[in-house]
Scaffold this active site. Structure first.
Site, short mmCIF file in Angstrom:
data_model
loop_
_atom_site.label_atom_id
_atom_site.label_comp_id
_atom_site.label_asym_id
_atom_site.label_seq_id
_atom_site.Cartn_x
_atom_site.Cartn_y
_atom_site.Cartn_z
N GLY A 108 0.52 -1.18 0.08
CA GLY A 108 -0.17 0.11 -0.28
C GLY A 108 1.04 1.57 -0.13
N ARG A 110 1.03 -5.78 -5.22
CA ARG A 110 1.69 -6.63 -3.88
C ARG A 110 1.90 -8.13 -4.53
NH1 ARG A 110 -0.74 -3.97 0.55
NH2 ARG A 110 -1.96 -2.86 0.72
N ASP A 147 4.99 -7.76 5.52
CA ASP A 147 4.68 -8.53 5.05
C ASP A 147 5.99 -8.65 3.50
OD1 ASP A 147 3.10 -10.13 5.39
OD2 ASP A 147 1.57 -9.25 4.59
N LYS A 165 8.01 0.56 6.08
CA LYS A 165 7.24 1.86 5.37
C LYS A 165 5.63 1.47 5.90
CE LYS A 165 4.46 0.03 2.55
NZ LYS A 165 3.56 -1.08 1.28
N THR A 166 4.65 1.78 6.33
CA THR A 166 3.28 1.33 5.69
C THR A 166 2.41 2.22 7.00
OG1 THR A 166 1.38 -0.15 6.42
CG2 THR A 166 3.26 -0.48 8.28
N ASP A 181 -0.40 2.32 8.94
CA ASP A 181 -0.32 1.16 9.67
C ASP A 181 -0.35 1.12 10.70
OD1 ASP A 181 -2.51 0.82 7.92
OD2 ASP A 181 -1.89 -1.39 7.75
N MET A 211 -7.99 3.58 8.40
CA MET A 211 -7.46 2.38 7.48
C MET A 211 -6.35 1.91 9.07
SD MET A 211 -6.04 2.80 4.03
CE MET A 211 -7.46 1.70 2.33
P1 FBP Z 1 0.46 -1.87 3.87
O1 FBP Z 1 0.67 -2.92 4.80
O2 FBP Z 1 1.49 -2.38 2.51
O3 FBP Z 1 1.37 -0.79 4.06
O4 FBP Z 1 -1.00 -1.54 3.57
C1 FBP Z 1 -1.19 -1.10 4.18
C2 FBP Z 1 -2.90 -0.65 3.96
O5 FBP Z 1 -3.51 0.97 3.18
C3 FBP Z 1 -4.34 -1.47 5.21
O6 FBP Z 1 -4.80 0.10 5.44
C4 FBP Z 1 -5.26 -1.36 3.84
O7 FBP Z 1 -6.58 -2.71 4.73
C5 FBP Z 1 -4.46 -1.94 2.84
O8 FBP Z 1 -3.70 -1.28 2.57
C6 FBP Z 1 -5.38 -1.89 1.44
O9 FBP Z 1 -4.80 -2.44 0.61
P2 FBP Z 1 -5.36 -2.09 -0.84
O10 FBP Z 1 -4.58 -0.63 -1.49
O11 FBP Z 1 -4.45 -3.32 -1.77
O12 FBP Z 1 -7.26 -1.58 -1.28
#
Ligand code: FBP
Length: 546
Positions: free
Chosen positions: A77, A141, A172, A198-199, A201, A246
């Site tokens: 993400g 991803r 991951d 990175k994230t 979250d 999120m």
């Molecule tokens: P990462 O863990 O890859 O940083 O992504 C986090 C996130 O933004 C979550 O908060 C959310 O649930 C998910 O990605 C959404 O994924 P997508 O972009 O595939 O819809």
């Protein structure tokens, strides 16, 4: 590329680096490390990258550096600051030797396997400095886990004479970075692999990683929006706003937003799991606050809901666990059946306890839980409308209480989901500096021959000069967890610590916030102005480091 006035001014911002990264650098190594758990298994799985020492950079003497090309991948993400990691990489790689080249693999790890890449030159990079988004090279991803993917990647790395690969990703992606580092080390291919945390979250953190990049900007963006809604809510005094934010698993984003904006209710998934609460109990708690406020004449309020809530409600968590195993073992048998046949198949194969949980869920939610997974096997919680599920159930509960003469108010809910709008915001000063320093640190790890490390920058609540940069062996953060029906080595996710200061601060105040109206309106991110406004870190980080 057409740019906004803000972008033009912001492009001129020179991110600040820690003192130790401003000139020539030398490495200081600590003691050998161990994984956080399951040491024996992790050591067996990563014999070449296990037990390496922590690394810190300190000012050193200038030395000649060999020519080296570097590849970079944005994975998973989007998170504000990714472009600045790449700017940091580019400037540091060129500083080592102007002949060095930086290549970006396109659209995530898939670009490495499919040999889609671009050379990142100064002209290509400059318009992206200090901007949000991952659109410079795109993200994806694709899970890097198979030997044939590693070998396919090797072909292009060799062709471009790339000696090191930087993977910018969450837990991951960094787990996969570690697996790749181990594979290339075992085969003696001479390719180093370095990760960057990175994230948005905020769940890729531990003793070594103070925060993942993007969390600061994303939470400031959501907090601005929540504050605006609170002000609207307190002006009209007629709506209950259910706001999902999120954060796939951990509730760090919800907690941080609550600390910044003081809503009437903020659910924390980790607490709900710990207290073994049912969906019905959660609904009753919310309804009680609604009823109490109605009694005081306040038929309005704001509820903040973490995106990952559903998986943390223990009964639903157990159901998801069984569905994961079912999907791994028999997914092919029912994936292509029509909706009704799928539901029937799943119901027939679930254990009795989980079957009854499955049956109580609205059909679309049950379907999301039983089928769609991202390539890492995660439930796509951002697609589940938990905010509507909860408000519908609260409305039903209040109706019941009305009939029983326990409640006499008006309940008009509105729904919001703040997620994607925060992931590509222009990075705050903190993220702009932090990411640039991470990129610079990653290059120093490469120049010093490291592989299987994640770049880190610590002491981030002090001024940037005092930040400490270095690297942590990725194996140090690993343990064994069940994924897709199998035990796998993975980086341990950092959930909200119920004994930590950020959560305790919420607990201390939440009753008052529920009953009274104590909203705070943080306003938009500021890039210029008083340091107190422009350079403040998140409440989470400052409380954790108090
Ligand atoms: P990462 O863990 O890859 O940083 O992504 C986090 C996130 O933004 C979550 O908060 C959310 O649930 C998910 O990605 C959404 O994924 P997508 O972009 O595939 O819809």
């Amino acid at each position: 590329m057409k740019t906004s006035a803000l972008q033009v001014e912001r492009a001129a911002y020179q991110p600040k680096l820690p003192k130790a990264l401003q000139g020539a650098v030398k490495v200081q190594e600590g003691a050998p490390t161990q994984s956080v758990d399951d040491q024996e298994e992790i050591q067996k799985l990563f014999p070449h990258t296990y037990g390496m020492p922590l690394v810190e950079f300190v000012p050193g003497e200038h030395t000649e550096s060999k020519r080296l090309n570097v590849g970079v991948i944005l994975s998973g993400g989007q998170a504000p600051g990714g472009h600045n990691v790449i700017s940091g990489l580019f400037d540091a790689v060129k500083k080592l030797n102007p002949e060095n080249q930086l290549y970006g693999f396109l659209m995530g790890p898939g670009g490495l396997v499919e040999h889609h890449y671009v050379e990142i030159t100064k002209d290509f990079l400059d318009p992206y400095r200090n901007t949000g988004g991952f659109d410079m090279i795109g993200s994806g991803r694709t899970k890097l886990e198979k030997e044939e993917q590693f070998e396919k990647g090797l072909e292009i790395l060799k062709k471009l004479d790339i000696k090191a690969l930087v993977i910018i990703g969450g837990d991951d992606s960094n787990t996969n970075a570690c697996v790749l580092a181990e594979y290339y080390a075992a085969k003696e291919y001479g390719i180093q692999v370095i990760g960057c945390p990175k994230t948005i979250d905020g769940d890729l953190k531990n003793e070594q990683i103070e925060t993942s990049f993007g969390f600061d900007t994303a939470t400031k963006t959501y907090a601005e929006l929540i504050g605006n809604i609170e002000r609207d809510c307190n002006s009209a005094r007629k709506y209950w706003h259910f706001i999902k934010v999120m954060g796939r698993s951990a509730s760090h984003i919800a907690l941080e937003c609550a600390l910044q904006t003081q809503p009437n209710i903020c659910l924390i998934s980790e607490e709900i799991q710990e207290k073994d609460q049912t969906l019905n109990e959660i609904v009753e708690n919310i309804a009680s606050v609604v009823a109490h406020r109605a009694h005081e004449g306040n038929n309005f309020g704001v509820v903040v809901i973490p995106e990952g809530l559903i998986e943390f409600i223990p009964a639903i968590g157990r159901l998801i666990g069984e569905l994961n195993d079912l999907l791994a073992a028999h997914g092919a048998d029912y994936k292509d059946l029509d909706k009704d046949a799928q539901r029937k198949y799943i119901l027939e194969h679930l254990s009795e306890a989980n079957r009854s949980t499955f049956e109580t869920l609205p059909e679309d939610v049950a379907r999301q839980l039983s089928l769609d997974r991202d390539p890492h096997g995660n439930v796509q919680v951002s697609l589940i409308e938990t905010e509507k599920l909860l408000s519908n159930m609260v409305a039903a509960k209040l109706e019941q209480w009305k009939k029983e003469k326990k409640y006499d108010g008006k309940f008009s809910p509105l729904h919001h989901f703040f997620g994607y709008e925060g992931r590509c915001a222009a990075p705050s000063n903190f993220d702009a500096d932090y990411c640039y320093a991470l990129g610079t640190s990653a290059v120093q790890l490469i120049a010093n021959g490291k592989t299987g490390y994640m770049a880190i920058v610590k002491n981030t609540t002090s001024c940037t000069d005092e930040w400490k940069a270095g690297g942590v062996p990725i194996t140090m953060m690993m343990n064994m967890e069940r994924r897709n029906g199998e035990m796998k080595p993975v980086i341990r996710k950092a959930l909200v610590d119920l004994n930590g200061k950020p959560f305790k601060t919420l607990v201390e105040h939440r009753e008052e916030w529920a009953k009274k109206t104590c909203y705070i309106y943080p306003g938009p991110i500021q890039y210029w102005g008083p340091s107190k406004v422009c350079d403040q870190t998140t409440k989470t980080l400052s409380l954790e480091r108090e």
